[in-house]
Design an enzyme around this catalytic site. Structure first.
Site, PDB file in Angstrom:
ATOM      1  N   LEU A   1      29.997   3.376  22.356  1.00 39.32           N
ATOM      2  CA  LEU A   1      30.168   4.257  21.200  1.00 39.32           C
ATOM      3  C   LEU A   1      31.386   5.161  21.369  1.00 39.32           C
ATOM      4  CD1 LEU A   1      28.824   4.877  18.505  1.00 39.32           C
ATOM      5  CD2 LEU A   1      27.549   6.696  19.631  1.00 39.32           C
ATOM      6  N   GLU A   2      31.663   5.579  22.594  1.00 40.06           N
ATOM      7  CA  GLU A   2      32.786   6.484  22.837  1.00 40.06           C
ATOM      8  C   GLU A   2      34.131   5.781  22.678  1.00 40.06           C
ATOM      9  OE1 GLU A   2      32.951   9.604  23.225  1.00 40.06           O
ATOM     10  OE2 GLU A   2      31.017  10.343  23.934  1.00 40.06           O
TER      11      GLU A   2
END
Length: 684
Positions: free
Chosen positions: A533-534
């Site tokens: 997600l990052e």
């Protein structure tokens, strides 16, 4: 006799774990770990003490999750679980004291707290003991129970306390309920005037009597108790290992907030909770990201409604339907047994939007085989595939076959080889891969298709009429616009015999993540989900806000962690995991391990001060500030509408997305490690 607070004594003393596992000391180490008899050590047994109807007796606990964690812990430690039942909690504590068990997993009564030598685990969550009664009663403390009939199951941890109380309060009569009575049935007894009041347990901000108009909450008998596991004296090493396990793995157990309501209520939550299973071609992981026919279809539906998605990955049809009935999910998108859904008046199914039967494939030169011809033959299927479930239906209907399963990370092409080598007589495959399979293997032929009950349809609660209408409108439109045909071609027909699901690295950095996650007490799959997600696994990623590298560390944060180059995968991962652990250490006390993880992720995203601001607001609103989902998360949604300067809404989606992806990673690995000991084996 004023309000009682039944808080279990807790010890914060942590003893170092013996790590010297020399072969000559193996039996002694097992004995130390289990705190048990020599016989238990020799057989590597973990003896678990529980109530006979444990799930019914603990409506405020995630008992299914606790059972699953104990089973997973035992599997990791190569221990055999022995479950030992009792009817009353006093029996459990007595058995533990006598050395007849190694761990108690039930809530114990207040009289057990002073017992010396009983070792509590870290918190598994908080709950309240409540007294509910007739709506016409004016009772607000135990002294007012004079002359009333108060009911409780004999399995209640407050049973001893209640009987002691009855000797002090004039006319107080304790009504003994059986140990297998549900909380709803207890409250229904008040509603029916079978007794005046009853004692039940509930999570913080849970209101179990809402469905009973003639019942109200009279008072709290104990306002904040902590659920724990308990260990026998001498079981420090076992406690140490299980506490570490809970901190690392408890987040993997899905414990979504129970929530009902039609489309309007779902819209107010901004999240559509989808119950599914890992299924080749329909829902699987590729390069760390969920994908598949079913995934793309429901993602488009969520965009159509302006909702975020959360996937809850289950294992069996029974579990899938149970989660839908209980309000853990809003819609089931995976194929399930349609007969089971149609036979339940609480459930309904959407229009059927696709069709793909299972087909029998056999060696060429013999007549085509029908389902009845499989009797007594060696039939191959891919483990956990739809064809595996179809064959299960045939077996359940009395057809006997010599079933052969191949590993779930293999392809139907492997079945073709087994057919050609005459190791099996027939195979069941999806109709959409038959033409490609026969083109690749001219020595094979197709037989009859096998009818089955696993339709391409979404399953919903019958009461959610608006959601059902929207689903049907959407699926019909996707069919008219040929989107469904395009997706079917992408994931089934064009994919042919490709291997869409396999046990492979989740990211290019799995080894690094495993090492640093283990050093900081995290499940590595959680860190991979966060990293995806990052940065989408791009070590050169850089955000507009200044985040850098795989874990998007801010320059000041990286410097404080001793990370000189956040773009370096080793340094960036180490720094990110260490920082997440620092955040987790800020959330202790009565916060359960699972929620510590979610709070830590929220703080990683928005900062510790932002999370604490939301927790203070939650307390002021009467919500539970020790629980993330449905409580502090709800406050952040409110703050997002009030204060646009902070990324409150982003943080809510950040935590939910990581949980959804982590749950998928975990179930994927569990699914694909079934049967890894052999290419094919007899079905059990």
């Amino acid at each position: 006799l004023s309000h009682m607070h039944c808080r279990q004594a807790s010890s914060r003393r942590r003893l170092p774990l013996c790590r010297t596992l020399l072969i000559v000391q193996a039996a002694a180490v097992c004995l130390l770990l289990l705190g048990a008899s020599a016989a238990s050590a020799e057989t590597e047994v973990l003896r678990v003490l529980k109530l006979r109807h444990h799930e019914l007796n603990h409506p405020h606990r995630d008992t299914a999750g606790e059972f699953r964690m104990l089973s997973d812990f035992a599997r990791q430690e190569q221990l055999e679980l022995h479950w030992i039942d009792a009817i009353q909690t006093s029996d459990l504590s007595a058995k533990l004291q006598r050395g007849e068990g190694d761990i108690v997993i039930a809530d114990l009564g207040p009289e057990t707290a002073p017992l010396t030598g009983m070792l509590p685990s870290i918190s598994l969550g908080t709950y309240r003991n409540l007294v509910y009664g007739r709506s016409d009663l004016a009772v607000d403390n135990p002294l007012d129970l004079v002359g009333l009939k108060v009911a409780a199951p004999v399995s209640s941890p407050l049973w001893t306390y209640l009987n002691d109380l009855s000797g002090r309060i004039p006319g107080l009569e304790i009504v003994a309920l059986p140990d297998n009575v549900r909380r709803e049935a207890i409250l229904a007894g008040i509603n029916a005037r079978s007794y005046d009041a009853a004692i039940v347990s509930a999570r913080m901000q849970e209101h179990p009597a809402e469905a009973f108009p003639r019942v109200k909450k009279l008072f709290e008998l104990s306002s904040e108790n902590t659920s724990r596991w308990f260990f026998a004296a001498g079981g420090e090493a076992l406690r140490e290992r299980l506490d570490a396990y809970l901190l690392r793995y408890q987040a993997m157990v899905s414990a979504s907030r129970v929530a009902f309501g039609d489309l309007d209520r779902i819209g107010s939550r901004h999240v559509l909770r989808v119950v599914t299973r890992v299924d080749p071609g329909n829902y699987f992981v590729r390069d760390g990201s969920p994908t598949g026919f079913e995934f793309e279809l429901v993602r488009e539906f969520s965009r159509h409604l302006g909702l975020n998605l959360e996937f809850l990955v289950a294992e069996t049809d029974a579990q899938i339907l149970d989660w839908l009935r209980r309000g853990i999910g809003d819609v089931v998108t995976t194929r399930i047994n349609s007969q089971a859904a149609r036979g339940d008046p609480a459930l309904t199914q959407s229009v059927h939007y696709h069709y793909s039967p299972s087909v029998i494939v056999h060696r060429a030169g013999s007549r085509g085989l029908a389902a009845a011809d499989l009797a007594g033959r060696r039939v191959g299927v891919v483990t956990n595939s739809m064809e595996h479930r179809v064959l299960g239906e045939l077996l359940a209907n009395g057809l006997y076959t010599k079933t052969r399963l191949i590993r779930p990370d293999r392809t139907v092409d492997e079945l073709a080889r087994l057919l050609i080598d005459e190791k099996i007589d027939a195979a069941l495959v999806d109709a959409q891969v038959v033409s490609t399979l026969l083109a690749a293997h001219p020595g094979l032929a197709a037989g009859a298709s096998v009818p089955n009950s696993f339709d391409y349809a979404w399953t919903l609660r019958a009461a959610d009429n608006k959601l059902e209408r929207k689903v049907n409108e959407f699926l019909r439109e996707q069919h008219r616009s040929a989107v469904i045909a395009m997706l079917a071609d992408r994931y089934t027909e064009r994919a042919g015999v490709a291997r869409p699901v396999r046990l492979e690295p989740l990211s290019p950095f799995d080894d690094l993540v495993r090492r640093h996650a283990a050093a900081n007490g995290f499940d590595w799959r959680l860190i991979v989900a966060q990293m995806y997600l990052e940065s989408r696994f791009d070590p050169r990623a850089e955000s507009r806000s200044g985040g850098r590298g795989l874990m998007q560390l801010q320059p000041a944060t990286a410097k404080s962690l001793g990370v000189h180059d956040p773009f370096d995968p080793e340094s960036g991962i180490r720094g990110g995991v260490v920082y997440l652990e620092k955040m987790r250490q800020l959330f202790t006390g009565d916060i359960a391990p699972r929620d510590r993880t979610w709070f830590a992720l929220a703080a990683y995203n928005i900062g510790y001060a932002g999370v604490e601001r939301a927790r203070r607001r939650a307390r002021a609103m009467g919500l539970d500030d020790t629980r993330w989902f449905g409580h502090v998360e709800q406050v952040m949604r409110l703050l997002a509408r009030e204060d646009g300067r902070y990324r409150w809404g982003t943080t809510v989606n950040y935590v939910r997305t990581i949980r959804s992806l982590y749950n998928t990673y975990h179930r994927l690995h569990e699914t694909l490690t079934v049967g890894v000991e052999a290419d094919w084996r007899p079905a059990i």
